[in-house]
Write a protein that holds these residues in place. Structure first.
Motif, PDB file in Angstrom:
ATOM      1  N   ALA A 101       5.001  -5.324 -33.406  1.00  0.00           N
ATOM      2  CA  ALA A 101       4.290  -6.004 -34.491  1.00  0.00           C
ATOM      3  C   ALA A 101       3.471  -4.989 -35.283  1.00  0.00           C
ATOM      4  O   ALA A 101       3.042  -3.970 -34.747  1.00  0.00           O
ATOM      5  N   GLU A 102       3.221  -5.272 -36.603  1.00  0.00           N
ATOM      6  CA  GLU A 102       2.462  -4.342 -37.442  1.00  0.00           C
ATOM      7  C   GLU A 102       1.004  -4.283 -37.017  1.00  0.00           C
ATOM      8  O   GLU A 102       0.426  -3.214 -36.867  1.00  0.00           O
ATOM      9  N   GLU A 103       0.410  -5.465 -36.800  1.00  0.00           N
ATOM     10  CA  GLU A 103      -1.013  -5.479 -36.480  1.00  0.00           C
ATOM     11  C   GLU A 103      -1.220  -5.424 -34.976  1.00  0.00           C
ATOM     12  O   GLU A 103      -0.449  -5.977 -34.203  1.00  0.00           O
ATOM     13  N   LYS A 104      -2.333  -4.740 -34.606  1.00  0.00           N
ATOM     14  CA  LYS A 104      -2.710  -4.749 -33.200  1.00  0.00           C
ATOM     15  C   LYS A 104      -3.456  -6.045 -32.891  1.00  0.00           C
ATOM     16  O   LYS A 104      -4.088  -6.629 -33.757  1.00  0.00           O
ATOM     17  N   VAL A 105      -3.382  -6.460 -31.642  1.00  0.00           N
ATOM     18  CA  VAL A 105      -4.174  -7.599 -31.201  1.00  0.00           C
ATOM     19  C   VAL A 105      -5.158  -7.079 -30.174  1.00  0.00           C
ATOM     20  O   VAL A 105      -4.763  -6.537 -29.147  1.00  0.00           O
ATOM     21  N   ASP A 106      -6.446  -7.215 -30.486  1.00  0.00           N
ATOM     22  CA  ASP A 106      -7.476  -6.780 -29.541  1.00  0.00           C
ATOM     23  C   ASP A 106      -7.272  -5.319 -29.151  1.00  0.00           C
ATOM     24  O   ASP A 106      -7.300  -4.952 -27.973  1.00  0.00           O
ATOM     25  N   ASP A 107      -6.994  -4.511 -30.153  1.00  0.00           N
ATOM     26  CA  ASP A 107      -6.779  -3.081 -29.968  1.00  0.00           C
ATOM     27  C   ASP A 107      -5.592  -2.777 -29.057  1.00  0.00           C
ATOM     28  O   ASP A 107      -5.599  -1.816 -28.309  1.00  0.00           O
ATOM     29  N   GLN A 108      -4.603  -3.636 -29.063  1.00  0.00           N
ATOM     30  CA  GLN A 108      -3.412  -3.365 -28.238  1.00  0.00           C
ATOM     31  C   GLN A 108      -2.179  -3.703 -29.042  1.00  0.00           C
ATOM     32  O   GLN A 108      -2.137  -4.706 -29.752  1.00  0.00           O
ATOM     33  N   ARG A 109      -1.202  -2.810 -28.926  1.00  0.00           N
ATOM     34  CA  ARG A 109       0.064  -3.095 -29.575  1.00  0.00           C
ATOM     35  C   ARG A 109       0.744  -4.276 -28.872  1.00  0.00           C
ATOM     36  O   ARG A 109       0.712  -4.375 -27.650  1.00  0.00           O
ATOM     37  N   VAL A 110       1.376  -5.147 -29.635  1.00  0.00           N
ATOM     38  CA  VAL A 110       2.126  -6.259 -29.019  1.00  0.00           C
ATOM     39  C   VAL A 110       3.505  -6.330 -29.666  1.00  0.00           C
ATOM     40  O   VAL A 110       3.680  -5.881 -30.803  1.00  0.00           O
ATOM     41  N   PRO A 111       4.495  -6.828 -28.940  1.00  0.00           N
ATOM     42  CA  PRO A 111       5.813  -6.953 -29.530  1.00  0.00           C
ATOM     43  C   PRO A 111       5.851  -8.113 -30.518  1.00  0.00           C
ATOM     44  O   PRO A 111       5.177  -9.131 -30.317  1.00  0.00           O
ATOM     45  N   GLU A 112       6.622  -7.944 -31.598  1.00  0.00           N
ATOM     46  CA  GLU A 112       6.790  -9.056 -32.532  1.00  0.00           C
ATOM     47  C   GLU A 112       7.935  -9.950 -32.066  1.00  0.00           C
ATOM     48  O   GLU A 112       7.815 -11.165 -31.999  1.00  0.00           O
ATOM     49  N   THR A 113       9.058  -9.291 -31.747  1.00  0.00           N
ATOM     50  CA  THR A 113      10.169 -10.062 -31.159  1.00  0.00           C
ATOM     51  C   THR A 113      10.602  -9.348 -29.895  1.00  0.00           C
ATOM     52  O   THR A 113      10.460  -8.126 -29.760  1.00  0.00           O
ATOM     53  N   TYR A 114      11.117 -10.113 -28.980  1.00  0.00           N
ATOM     54  CA  TYR A 114      11.673  -9.532 -27.756  1.00  0.00           C
ATOM     55  C   TYR A 114      12.913 -10.341 -27.455  1.00  0.00           C
ATOM     56  O   TYR A 114      12.857 -11.555 -27.318  1.00  0.00           O
ATOM     57  N   GLU A 115      14.024  -9.689 -27.403  1.00  0.00           N
ATOM     58  CA  GLU A 115      15.270 -10.418 -27.178  1.00  0.00           C
ATOM     59  C   GLU A 115      15.910  -9.891 -25.904  1.00  0.00           C
ATOM     60  O   GLU A 115      16.188  -8.709 -25.784  1.00  0.00           O
ATOM     61  N   TYR A 116      16.122 -10.774 -24.975  1.00  0.00           N
ATOM     62  CA  TYR A 116      16.694 -10.370 -23.686  1.00  0.00           C
ATOM     63  C   TYR A 116      17.976 -11.156 -23.492  1.00  0.00           C
ATOM     64  O   TYR A 116      17.965 -12.385 -23.452  1.00  0.00           O
TER      65      TYR A 116
END
Lengths: 182, 393
Positions: A101-116
């Motif tokens: 994802a472009e923006e961090k959440v709570d100073d942490q990178r998070v995935p925007e999509t995850y496809e398994y």
């Protein structure tokens, strides 16, 4: 004495026969009622030991390799995954696709999509081993059946987080984290 | 009291009255010969439907009980408590491919699938299911059962021969050896009962037990055990199921059979097992005699209890070896049956019939024979414990 062994054997089988009914009485209300988890019978317990599968299920072993799930940190409530993409790169069958994802959440990178993609996944566990945040884990999910290949077996981010919240609410899986053989 | 008596009479005779009512309805517009003819067919149909219908739940009964004995539940998925399992089995068997071995004897192969079922239904014709509930009161009833019962051997041998398969042939040969050997103690042990009754008719046998006011199992316990053991061998059930011993010869004479033909063999086996229980009930357990409950209920309770004993034996005992089987028949059962016959004839001549004294004398005779044999074969009464020597180096 003539026939003593036969009588002894017959008494043993008759006792087992009666004890299944007594064991059923002990499990009142009946075992057919749905219960979340079946506890294995001990050797001293009596009664029929068949696991009535759809109604009763065994919990899988801690290191059982089921479909992947993403763990959530219970304190912050944020996905532990930092979308580094190591799992995507290490996957031998290319079953994982992560975008950051472009923006961090709570100073942490998070995935925007995850496809398994469970169609191609071979449950080798490389992704779980390599995950630097211990955010990825094998869920103890047993029932993976689907009526057709394709969409039904592709899990997205929300589904994987849901699996994680269901099986590991405290964000650690397996419960006692063992050292993986490297 | 009178009303109770009437209700009991009504329930007791319900099937007899039903058949009587049916024949009177027919007699209203048909000549006498036609009524007789139709009633004959109706009786046959009733017996055949009883045989086929009882399979539906004998199958489930057996599988559930054997499951319980082995610490598991039997079939419990289809229908309430799995009671409709037989329907599922039948659907499975009927939809299977019907294979005939190409080098086998096609005619005999197909004939053999039908043949075993016929004698099993024929046996049911002379069994008194209740007071007055018997298809034909043959005065040679027991002889008829013996004669018809041994027809099954031929069917099984036909199946074994026509399949052109080593295992089938072996199974067929074993069946012939086993069934012929065990027929002898089976008949000889029943002759003791026939001596006490003085008639071969099964209805007479049941009524004689009413006159003794005791079932013949009390008078002839040894004969009962001998009869039951050899009857179990006669219908190829475990522990005497060598003809189809799956650990040695794949499935014996039914190796090559599939689908509906296999189902026919299965059917014959189940009905045979039931009918030996029914015969044992009639000969030794007093048939339909019993207090309070209607006569046919007593008959079925006793017969199905014996069937439970069959299942119980199946769940307990391992299969015999072939030589053990033959030794057991010729060295144990036949001599014992002969001794029993001889002494029964002697005692029955000496003591008054239909009296407690006579019953006691017969019982004592049996106990003496059993204890005598036990002492003779195993003089130490209790086998001394074998010493276990651990080899130490």
């Amino acid at each position: 004495m003539l026939g003593y062994g036969i009588l002894k054997g017959m008494s043993v089988t008759l006792r087992r026969f009666i004890e299944t009914y007594l064991g059923d009485l002990g499990k009142f209300p009946w075992r057919y009622r749905s219960r979340p988890e079946y506890k294995r019978m001990g050797v001293t317990e009596r009664g029929a030991f068949t696991i009535q599968y759809p109604e009763e299920t065994l919990s899988m072993y801690p290191r059982y390799r089921g479909p992947l799930m993403l763990l959530t940190d219970p304190e912050t409530g944020i996905n532990k995954c930092i979308a580094c993409g190591l799992c995507e790169r290490t996957c031998p069958t290319e079953s994982i696709k992560v975008t950051r994802a472009e923006e961090k959440v709570d100073d942490q990178r998070v995935p925007e999509t995850y496809e398994y993609d469970m169609n191609t996944c071979m449950f080798c566990g490389f992704c779980v081993q390599i995950c630097p945040q211990d955010a990825l884990a094998h869920s103890p999910e047993l029932e993976l059946g689907a009526y057709d290949r394709g969409e039904a077996l592709i899990l997205n981010l929300e589904q994987m987080l849901e699996l994680g919240r269901r099986h590991a609410p405290d964000g650690v899986w397996p419960k006692q984290k063992e050292a993986e053989p490297s | 009291m009178q009303a109770l008596q009437q209700i009991y009479e009504f329930v007791d005779q319900i099937f007899v009255n039903l058949s009587f009512w049916f024949s009177t309805q027919l007699a209203a517009f048909l000549p006498e010969w036609a009524v007789t003819f139709i009633m004959m067919f109706a009786t046959v149909l009733a017996l055949v439907f009883f045989g086929l219908g009882s399979i539906i739940w004998i199958n489930v009964y057996e599988r559930k009980l054997i499951g319980r004995i082995q610490d598991r539940y039997g079939p419990n998925r289809f229908g309430p408590w799995g009671l409709l399992q037989c329907v599922a089995d039948m659907v499975k068997l009927l939809t299977k491919e019907d294979v005939t071995p190409s080098r086998g004897d096609r005619l005999i192969y197909n004939l053999a699938a039908v043949a075993p079922v016929i004698p099993t239904f024929l046996v049911l014709a002379v069994i008194p299911f209740g007071r007055g509930m018997v298809a034909t009161n043959l005065n040679i009833g027991f002889l008829y059962i013996v004669a018809v019962g041994s027809l099954g051997t031929i069917a099984i041998f036909m199946a074994g021969w026509a399949s052109r398969n080593k295992y089938s042939l072996l199974g067929g040969m074993r069946t012939v050896a086993q069934m012929i050997s065990y027929e002898i103690p089976m008949v000889l042990s029943a002759v003791g009962v026939l001596l006490l009754v003085g008639s071969l008719s099964l209805v007479d046998i049941v009524e004689a037990q009413g006159q003794w006011r005791l079932p013949f199992i009390v008078l002839q316990p040894l004969a009962f055990v001998l009869y039951f053991v050899s009857a179990v061998a006669e219908v190829n059930r475990s522990p005497f199921d060598l003809p189809e011993g799956e650990s040695e010869i794949v499935a014996g004479y039914i190796t090559e059979y599939a689908g509906i033909k296999f189902a026919m063999f299965l059917l014959a086996e189940y009905i045979n097992a039931f009918s030996i229980c029914a015969i044992a009930t009639t000969l030794f357990l007093g048939g339909w005699q019993g207090p309070i409950l209607p006569s046919w209920a007593w008959f079925f309770i006793k017969a199905y209890f014996l069937y439970f004993v069959l299942i119980w034996l199946r769940g307990t005992l391992p299969r015999l070896r072939v030589d053990q089987l033959m030794n057991f028949a010729w060295k144990t059962l036949v001599p014992l049956a002969l001794v029993n016959l001889l002494l029964t004839a002697l005692v029955a001549k000496l003591v008054p019939a239909y009296s407690l004294v006579g019953a006691a004398a017969l019982l004592i005779m049996n106990v003496v024979v059993i204890v005598g044999v036990a002492l003779f074969k195993y003089p130490g009464w209790k086998r001394e414990k074998r010493e276990v020597v651990l080899v130490s180096k």
